[in-house]
Structures are given as structure tokens and as C-alpha cells.
Design a protein around this motif. Structure first.
Motif, PDB file in Angstrom:
ATOM      1  N   ALA A  90       0.831  -1.208   0.000  1.00 37.52           N
ATOM      2  CA  ALA A  90       0.000   0.000   0.000  1.00 37.52           C
ATOM      3  C   ALA A  90       0.864   1.257   0.000  1.00 37.52           C
ATOM      4  O   ALA A  90       0.565   2.234  -0.699  1.00 37.52           O
ATOM      5  CB  ALA A  90      -0.927  -0.014   1.214  1.00 37.52           C
ATOM      6  N   ALA A  91       1.950   1.230   0.783  1.00 41.93           N
ATOM      7  CA  ALA A  91       2.852   2.389   0.827  1.00 41.93           C
ATOM      8  C   ALA A  91       3.531   2.592  -0.524  1.00 41.93           C
ATOM      9  O   ALA A  91       3.688   3.729  -0.997  1.00 41.93           O
ATOM     10  CB  ALA A  91       3.883   2.202   1.930  1.00 41.93           C
ATOM     11  N   GLY A  92       3.931   1.508  -1.171  1.00 39.12           N
ATOM     12  CA  GLY A  92       4.563   1.623  -2.482  1.00 39.12           C
ATOM     13  C   GLY A  92       3.611   2.145  -3.535  1.00 39.12           C
ATOM     14  O   GLY A  92       3.991   2.951  -4.398  1.00 39.12           O
ATOM     15  N   ARG A  93       2.369   1.716  -3.443  1.00 44.09           N
ATOM     16  CA  ARG A  93       1.351   2.189  -4.385  1.00 44.09           C
ATOM     17  C   ARG A  93       1.097   3.677  -4.190  1.00 44.09           C
ATOM     18  O   ARG A  93       1.014   4.444  -5.161  1.00 44.09           O
ATOM     19  CB  ARG A  93       0.075   1.385  -4.154  1.00 44.09           C
ATOM     20  N   ALA A  94       0.987   4.096  -2.934  1.00 43.26           N
ATOM     21  CA  ALA A  94       0.761   5.518  -2.646  1.00 43.26           C
ATOM     22  C   ALA A  94       1.939   6.360  -3.122  1.00 43.26           C
ATOM     23  O   ALA A  94       1.751   7.465  -3.654  1.00 43.26           O
ATOM     24  CB  ALA A  94       0.528   5.724  -1.156  1.00 43.26           C
ATOM     25  N   LEU A  95       3.156   5.852  -2.948  1.00 37.66           N
ATOM     26  CA  LEU A  95       4.339   6.594  -3.409  1.00 37.66           C
ATOM     27  C   LEU A  95       4.311   6.745  -4.925  1.00 37.66           C
ATOM     28  O   LEU A  95       4.616   7.821  -5.458  1.00 37.66           O
ATOM     29  CB  LEU A  95       5.611   5.878  -2.969  1.00 37.66           C
ATOM     30  N   THR A  96       3.951   5.685  -5.629  1.00 38.54           N
ATOM     31  CA  THR A  96       3.874   5.759  -7.089  1.00 38.54           C
ATOM     32  C   THR A  96       2.867   6.813  -7.524  1.00 38.54           C
ATOM     33  O   THR A  96       3.149   7.642  -8.404  1.00 38.54           O
ATOM     34  CB  THR A  96       3.475   4.388  -7.671  1.00 38.54           C
ATOM     35  N   LEU A  97       1.703   6.820  -6.891  1.00 38.24           N
ATOM     36  CA  LEU A  97       0.674   7.797  -7.240  1.00 38.24           C
ATOM     37  C   LEU A  97       1.144   9.221  -6.959  1.00 38.24           C
ATOM     38  O   LEU A  97       0.900  10.140  -7.753  1.00 38.24           O
ATOM     39  CB  LEU A  97      -0.605   7.499  -6.460  1.00 38.24           C
ATOM     40  N   ARG A  98       1.820   9.408  -5.832  1.00 42.61           N
ATOM     41  CA  ARG A  98       2.301  10.764  -5.493  1.00 42.61           C
ATOM     42  C   ARG A  98       3.376  11.225  -6.469  1.00 42.61           C
ATOM     43  O   ARG A  98       3.417  12.396  -6.855  1.00 42.61           O
ATOM     44  CB  ARG A  98       2.846  10.765  -4.065  1.00 42.61           C
ATOM     45  N   LEU A  99       4.264  10.325  -6.841  1.00 44.80           N
ATOM     46  CA  LEU A  99       5.322  10.704  -7.780  1.00 44.80           C
ATOM     47  C   LEU A  99       4.737  11.057  -9.147  1.00 44.80           C
ATOM     48  O   LEU A  99       5.135  12.051  -9.762  1.00 44.80           O
ATOM     49  CB  LEU A  99       6.339   9.571  -7.911  1.00 44.80           C
ATOM     50  N   VAL A 100       3.785  10.261  -9.612  1.00 43.99           N
ATOM     51  CA  VAL A 100       3.154  10.582 -10.896  1.00 43.99           C
ATOM     52  C   VAL A 100       2.421  11.918 -10.798  1.00 43.99           C
ATOM     53  O   VAL A 100       2.471  12.737 -11.713  1.00 43.99           O
ATOM     54  CB  VAL A 100       2.197   9.450 -11.331  1.00 43.99           C
ATOM     55  N   SER A 101       1.749  12.148  -9.657  1.00 47.45           N
ATOM     56  CA  SER A 101       1.060  13.424  -9.458  1.00 47.45           C
ATOM     57  C   SER A 101       2.029  14.591  -9.525  1.00 47.45           C
ATOM     58  O   SER A 101       1.765  15.601 -10.205  1.00 47.45           O
ATOM     59  CB  SER A 101       0.344  13.408  -8.106  1.00 47.45           C
ATOM     60  N   LEU A 102       3.139  14.484  -8.840  1.00 45.57           N
ATOM     61  CA  LEU A 102       4.130  15.565  -8.841  1.00 45.57           C
ATOM     62  C   LEU A 102       4.717  15.799 -10.229  1.00 45.57           C
ATOM     63  O   LEU A 102       4.821  16.929 -10.700  1.00 45.57           O
ATOM     64  CB  LEU A 102       5.255  15.237  -7.856  1.00 45.57           C
ATOM     65  N   LEU A 103       5.093  14.705 -10.890  1.00 47.32           N
ATOM     66  CA  LEU A 103       5.797  14.830 -12.166  1.00 47.32           C
ATOM     67  C   LEU A 103       4.885  15.255 -13.302  1.00 47.32           C
ATOM     68  O   LEU A 103       5.366  15.715 -14.339  1.00 47.32           O
ATOM     69  CB  LEU A 103       6.483  13.503 -12.500  1.00 47.32           C
ATOM     70  N   LEU A 104       3.564  15.136 -13.103  1.00 53.20           N
ATOM     71  CA  LEU A 104       2.617  15.614 -14.117  1.00 53.20           C
ATOM     72  C   LEU A 104       2.251  17.070 -13.933  1.00 53.20           C
ATOM     73  O   LEU A 104       1.450  17.609 -14.702  1.00 53.20           O
ATOM     74  CB  LEU A 104       1.339  14.759 -14.088  1.00 53.20           C
ATOM     75  N   GLN A 105       2.801  17.724 -12.937  1.00 52.31           N
ATOM     76  CA  GLN A 105       2.518  19.134 -12.731  1.00 52.31           C
ATOM     77  C   GLN A 105       3.464  19.993 -13.581  1.00 52.31           C
ATOM     78  O   GLN A 105       4.506  19.529 -14.043  1.00 52.31           O
ATOM     79  CB  GLN A 105       2.642  19.479 -11.251  1.00 52.31           C
ATOM     80  N   TYR A 106       3.071  21.240 -13.756  1.00 49.77           N
ATOM     81  CA  TYR A 106       3.872  22.145 -14.578  1.00 49.77           C
ATOM     82  C   TYR A 106       5.285  22.243 -14.011  1.00 49.77           C
ATOM     83  O   TYR A 106       5.473  22.455 -12.802  1.00 49.77           O
ATOM     84  CB  TYR A 106       3.223  23.528 -14.596  1.00 49.77           C
ATOM     85  N   PRO A 107       6.299  22.077 -14.850  1.00 44.28           N
ATOM     86  CA  PRO A 107       7.686  22.061 -14.361  1.00 44.28           C
ATOM     87  C   PRO A 107       8.206  23.461 -14.044  1.00 44.28           C
ATOM     88  O   PRO A 107       9.110  23.992 -14.720  1.00 44.28           O
ATOM     89  CB  PRO A 107       8.449  21.407 -15.520  1.00 44.28           C
TER      90      PRO A 107
END
Length: 263
Positions: A31-48
Motif C-alpha cells: 500500500a505504501a509503495g502504491r501511494a508513493l507511485t501515485l504521489r510521484l506521478v502526481s508531482l511529475l505531471l505538474q507544470y515544471p
């Protein structure tokens, strides 16, 4: 999976299908790994912007520290490119992919409802889901913006938290296809996300093909229904709509003399 026999009561068939799509029970580490993946994708999809590009080394280190999974492999493919680019080039590429191309827009309800009244309903319902979970987005973005949806999924967990992602699976597939056709490294982020969702069905693939060919529904009404339900017009089922205030009571002025009172 073969169709369920029609002799099975409808409610049982519905529950079985729901169980098929429900994520398997996860260990705390999973569950922690899944949440980390979602957070990283969320961050990296934001305007750079400057803040995000300044954190590229930390983001890359977080990806490199992840256990070996298909999602981690896709994330690494993106961060390799992301760290090597000039910040201005990153900004230009982001605007081209997500602001100038409708088929890779990050606003998920667009793919399901297009520019119709139903999109306003969907936005309101999604915002209500966040509030019911005790989460306030702050209003900086619409509630269907993919980084916002991903952050909610990471916070609320794979059940209800990821439900909006499963609901908009076809839109996510179309974004991934558009980014792949454009040879954009952002395709890796969508690929990482899609590894967390159930595999697409034949119906999903056919619907994505139609979306790619025809686009979503088109009815130029804007997003007025979102957050502006006045008399309840276009409110989705189950939405609480406060009653309209009653008109003020008009009290006639008190008569100033017996003569005026008789009038």
C-alpha cells in the motif's frame, strides 16, 4: 472472463463484478509503495516550474530507491529524460503536450462528458467525494485535474480513493495513446499509472478508439453548473441543493393619520 449466467440474481452478479474490479488486499508495504507511485506521478505531471525542476535530484533518488516494479521502470524512464533537460525546454514541452492538445489534456471529465452540462455535474460530484473524505483541494485546480485526482488516490487508498481513476480509465488510455503518438516522455508517467489499474476490456479499447476518432461529446455550455446550482438545475442525483431563500416579507408602512388608515 466468461459472462455470468443470467440465472444468477442481478444483485449477485453486480457484487461479483465489483469484486473482480476491486483491488486485492495489500500488505502495508504494498500500500505504501502504491501511494508513493501515485504521489510521484502526481508531482511529475505538474507544470515544471522552478520549484519542481529544483527537486529533480530528490525525485530521481526516490524513484531509484523503489522496489523493481513495472511502474518503477516507467518512472525511471521519465526521470532520466526529466533530469537531462533544460528547464525552459521542459516548460515548452509541457505546454505543447497538455495545454495545446485536447487529446492529452489532464482534465479527466472532458473525455467522458466533453463540453456538456454533464461535465459540470461530474465536477461537482467529484468535489463532494473529496469533501466527504475530509480533503480540501484548496480550489487552485478543478477537481478532475489528473494530479489532483492522483493525490486524492494516494491519500484515500486503493478502494474509494482510486475509484475516480478507474471511472476515467478510458480517458487515461487516450492520454497515454496521444502522448505515445507524440513520442513524449510523459507517456512513461501514464504507463506507470496504468500498471496500477485493472487491464482494459475489449469495450474499453473500442471506446478509446471511438474517442480518438470522434472526440468526446460537444455541447458548448461551459462549466457553469459546477459549483453554481442556484435552483438545483443540473444537480446530479443525490446532491444536496440548499433551498432558495424566501422573498423578504413586505411590511406596509404604518399609517400616519386616521385618514390614511381608512385608505
Amino acid at each position: 472472463m466468461s459472462p455470468l449466467p443470467s440465472t444468477i440474481p442481478a444483485i449477485v452478479r453486480t457484487r461479483v463484478r465489483a469484486a473482480v474490479h476491486r483491488p486485492a488486499r495489500l500488505t502495508p508495504e504494498e500500500a505504501a509503495g502504491r501511494a508513493l507511485t501515485l504521489r510521484l506521478v502526481s508531482l511529475l505531471l505538474q507544470y515544471p516550474d522552478s520549484e519542481l525542476t529544483a527537486a529533480r535530484a530528490e525525485l530521481t533518488a526516490a524513484v531509484e530507491a523503489m522496489p523493481a516494479t513495472p511502474a518503477a521502470e516507467h518512472l525511471a524512464g521519465f526521470t532520466d529524460w526529466f533530469t537531462a533537460q533544460d528547464p525552459e525546454a521542459l516548460e515548452r514541452h509541457y505546454v505543447e503536450m497538455f495545454d495545446l492538445r485536447r487529446r492529452s489534456s489532464l482534465y479527466l471529465t472532458y473525455y467522458l462528458h466533453g463540453d456538456t452540462r454533464r461535465r459540470g455535474m461530474a465536477l461537482l460530484t467529484l468535489n463532494q467525494r473529496y469533501r466527504a473524505a475530509g480533503w480540501d483541494t484548496g480550489g487552485a485546480e478543478l477537481p478532475d485535474h489528473l494530479p489532483v485526482v492522483l493525490e486524492f488516490a494516494a491519500l484515500a487508498g486503493p478502494g474509494g480513493g482510486e475509484a475516480p481513476l478507474r471511472q476515467h480509465r478510458r480517458g487515461l488510455e487516450l492520454i497515454h495513446r496521444a502522448l505515445t503518438d507524440a513520442d513524449s516522455p510523459y507517456r512513461h508517467l501514464l504507463a506507470a499509472l496504468l500498471t496500477l489499474l485493472p487491464p482494459p476490456t475489449e469495450a474499453d479499447r473500442a471506446a478509446v478508439d471511438r474517442l480518438a476518432a470522434e472526440g468526446p461529446p460537444d455541447e458548448e455550455v461551459g462549466l457553469d453548473p459546477y459549483g453554481a446550482y442556484g435552483e438545483g438545475e443540473f444537480a446530479p442525483p443525490g446532491t444536496f441543493v440548499p433551498p432558495m431563500p424566501a422573498p423578504p416579507t413586505r411590511i406596509p408602512p404604518a399609517p400616519t393619520s386616521r385618514t390614511e388608515s381608512r385608505r
